[in-house]
Design a protein around this motif. Structure first.
Motif, PDB file in Angstrom:
ATOM      1  N   LYS A 162       0.816  -1.218   0.000  1.00  6.99           N
ATOM      2  CA  LYS A 162       0.000   0.000   0.000  1.00  6.99           C
ATOM      3  C   LYS A 162       0.854   1.275   0.000  1.00  6.99           C
ATOM      4  O   LYS A 162       0.383   2.335  -0.402  1.00  6.99           O
ATOM      5  N   VAL A 163       2.081   1.148   0.456  1.00  4.15           N
ATOM      6  CA  VAL A 163       2.928   2.348   0.589  1.00  4.15           C
ATOM      7  C   VAL A 163       4.200   2.288  -0.257  1.00  4.15           C
ATOM      8  O   VAL A 163       4.835   3.325  -0.491  1.00  4.15           O
ATOM      9  N   PHE A 164       4.600   1.087  -0.711  1.00  5.53           N
ATOM     10  CA  PHE A 164       5.838   0.950  -1.471  1.00  5.53           C
ATOM     11  C   PHE A 164       5.565   0.254  -2.801  1.00  5.53           C
ATOM     12  O   PHE A 164       4.637  -0.564  -2.911  1.00  5.53           O
ATOM     13  N   PRO A 165       6.375   0.513  -3.836  1.00  9.75           N
ATOM     14  CA  PRO A 165       6.242  -0.233  -5.093  1.00  9.75           C
ATOM     15  C   PRO A 165       6.695  -1.673  -4.924  1.00  9.75           C
ATOM     16  O   PRO A 165       7.395  -2.032  -3.964  1.00  9.75           O
ATOM     17  N   LEU A 166       6.310  -2.518  -5.874  1.00 16.55           N
ATOM     18  CA  LEU A 166       6.570  -3.953  -5.772  1.00 16.55           C
ATOM     19  C   LEU A 166       8.064  -4.265  -5.720  1.00 16.55           C
ATOM     20  O   LEU A 166       8.503  -5.146  -4.963  1.00 16.55           O
ATOM     21  N   GLU A 167       8.857  -3.555  -6.496  1.00 18.44           N
ATOM     22  CA  GLU A 167      10.303  -3.817  -6.518  1.00 18.44           C
ATOM     23  C   GLU A 167      10.933  -3.563  -5.160  1.00 18.44           C
ATOM     24  O   GLU A 167      11.779  -4.331  -4.687  1.00 18.44           O
ATOM     25  N   MET A 168      10.508  -2.500  -4.482  1.00 12.46           N
ATOM     26  CA  MET A 168      11.043  -2.200  -3.155  1.00 12.46           C
ATOM     27  C   MET A 168      10.545  -3.205  -2.119  1.00 12.46           C
ATOM     28  O   MET A 168      11.289  -3.588  -1.197  1.00 12.46           O
ATOM     29  N   VAL A 169       9.310  -3.657  -2.254  1.00 14.94           N
ATOM     30  CA  VAL A 169       8.777  -4.658  -1.325  1.00 14.94           C
ATOM     31  C   VAL A 169       9.578  -5.951  -1.425  1.00 14.94           C
ATOM     32  O   VAL A 169       9.844  -6.618  -0.412  1.00 14.94           O
TER      33      VAL A 169
END
Length: 465
Positions: A162-169
């Motif tokens: 909800k707060v970060f893009p998928l790559e960062m997750v």
């Protein structure tokens, strides 16, 4: 007439005062430029401004990590409802807090938070190792701890997405959550043992200059303090001078030229006749004493010709030792491992026959904080083995594992080898050498020792302390 004389004297006095202040300012500027490490062109004196910043960094580290009465008071006054990195500067704040506000942007990114129970702030604390993440979100003034995104010692993917893009997750998933019973652990990244030191803060925050080989050689620790300092004005720092010194001037202003200048001054001001023999003698004595400081077995009173023969023909003394790989004992299994790395930061297979790594695994010394998780995993896996010994061997005895490591670096996939014929050809050769117990030879330099070959007598002269 009197008015003209007064005004003329006044102008002359003001001119002298202005000139004096200008010269003082230039001297201070040149001294500031010379406040640097010796091998960077300075005179080896640290800048007071940089020292003050390192102590301010210590104050910020204490405020962020310690649990003292002072830190509790400062946090209650200035960061009770807002993170200290999000607090805006205000001239009405105390002098100490304004000092902290001035240094925080230079220091806080050097503090890495090891996640335990997740009390760090997800936006303002450096828990990923990439600095604060507040730049990704405009609504970061509220206190948002990490434990809101952790569920049963695992990352909550739904909340993170909800707060970060998928790559960062995906990168966050690789960050280990250690213990939910302890607070997040602050790590001072410029040091290996994660502990704060003013020296490391000074090195991390200062603006380093380019190093110079000439300055490294000129400011040798064995030299007398007057020699490098007197030649420091020639090293390109422009210390107390308004022009750049040339390489020719650097070598012209040498030990010999200084002795000649001293003789000239004695002749002019002390009525002492100049002596060529005295200049040669003084220069020779200084050179011999410098060499004797490093190699204390050299006779400082030897003749010039003998001294020149030693300095020109002396070579380091090597010590050769026969070493070999030993068979394991009856009923035991011996595992040799090694790694290889191509380039400074290139692809790496790890390190294994390193004495330092053996000390990390056996607990004799602490590993760097960046490798602590990996070493703890190795120690945890070794706990299941009851009777075990871990020791260091020389690289010359570990050529078989070294050969496999180099071969594996060029083959980036897993390969299982079940018999002798499946091994690479160069590895089969090393295996035969170990099986036949053929020793290898290890060469090492004997410290502060050398030898000289005399062609006249056809013999070796060893000078070992």
């Amino acid at each position: 007439m009197v008015k003209e004389m007064v005004s003329s004297n006044l102008r002359e006095g003001l001119s002298k005062v202005t000139q004096s202040r200008l010269v003082s300012s230039l001297l201070l500027l040149k001294c500031y430029q010379g406040c640097s490490i010796s091998y960077e062109g300075g005179i080896g004196v640290r800048s007071l401004q940089e020292i003050t910043e390192s102590f301010s960094a210590k104050l910020w580290w204490t405020f962020r990590t310690a649990e003292s009465l002072w830190t509790k008071f400062m946090k209650a006054k200035y960061s009770m409802r807002i993170h200290p990195m999000a607090r805006k500067w205000n001239y009405t704040h105390s002098h100490t807090w304004r000092r902290l506000m001035k240094i925080r942007d230079k220091v806080d990114h050097l503090i890495h938070w090891k996640i335990n129970k997740g009390n760090s702030n997800i936006w303002w604390d450096n828990w990923m190792g990439t600095g604060k993440l507040a730049r990704l979100n405009t609504n970061t003034s509220i206190n948002s701890p990490l434990h809101h995104y952790i569920h049963h010692k695992e990352w909550d993917m739904n909340k993170l997405l909800k707060v970060f893009p998928l790559e960062m997750v995906n990168n966050i998933q690789n960050i280990k959550i250690h213990s939910l019973d302890n607070s997040d652990l602050p790590i001072w990244t410029p040091t290996c043992d994660r502990k704060f030191t003013c020296k490391s803060a000074w090195n991390a925050m200062r603006e380093a200059n380019l190093t110079s080989l000439v300055n490294k050689k000129m400011w040798h620790k064995k030299c007398h303090s007057k020699s490098p300092f007197s030649s420091g004005d020639c090293s390109g720092t422009e210390l107390l001078f308004g022009h750049q010194e040339t390489q020719e001037h650097l070598f012209h202003d040498s030990m010999i030229s200084k002795d000649i200048w001293k003789e000239r001054c004695k002749s002019r001001f002390e009525d002492i006749k100049m002596s060529k023999a005295r200049v040669i003698s003084n220069t020779y004595q200084q050179m011999v004493l410098l060499v004797h400081k490093q190699f204390n077995t050299i006779n400082p009173f030897m003749h010039w010709s003998n001294f020149m023969e030693i300095t020109e023909q002396a070579k380091p003394l090597f010590k050769t030792t026969a070493v070999k790989w030993n068979f394991p004992g009856l009923g035991t299994l011996k595992l040799n491992s090694d790694g290889c790395s191509k380039g400074n930061l290139g692809p790496s297979g790890g390190e294994s026959d390193s004495k330092l790594l053996v000390e990390w695994i056996t607990g004799k010394s602490k590993p760097p904080w960046s490798l602590m998780d990996m070493v703890e995993l190795i120690q945890h896996n070794l706990e299941s083995i009851q009777d075990k010994t871990i020791h260091h061997i020389y690289r010359e005895c570990n050529k078989l594992a070294d050969s496999l490591a180099n071969w594996g670096l060029s083959h980036r996939h897993t390969i299982w080898m079940n018999n002798f014929q499946e091994l690479p050809r160069e590895t089969r050769g090393e295996l035969k050498v170990d099986k036949m117990q053929i020793p290898s030879f290890r060469n090492s330099i004997v410290k502060n020792s050398f030898y000289m070959y005399r062609s006249m007598y056809r013999n070796f002269l060893f000078d070992v302390p």
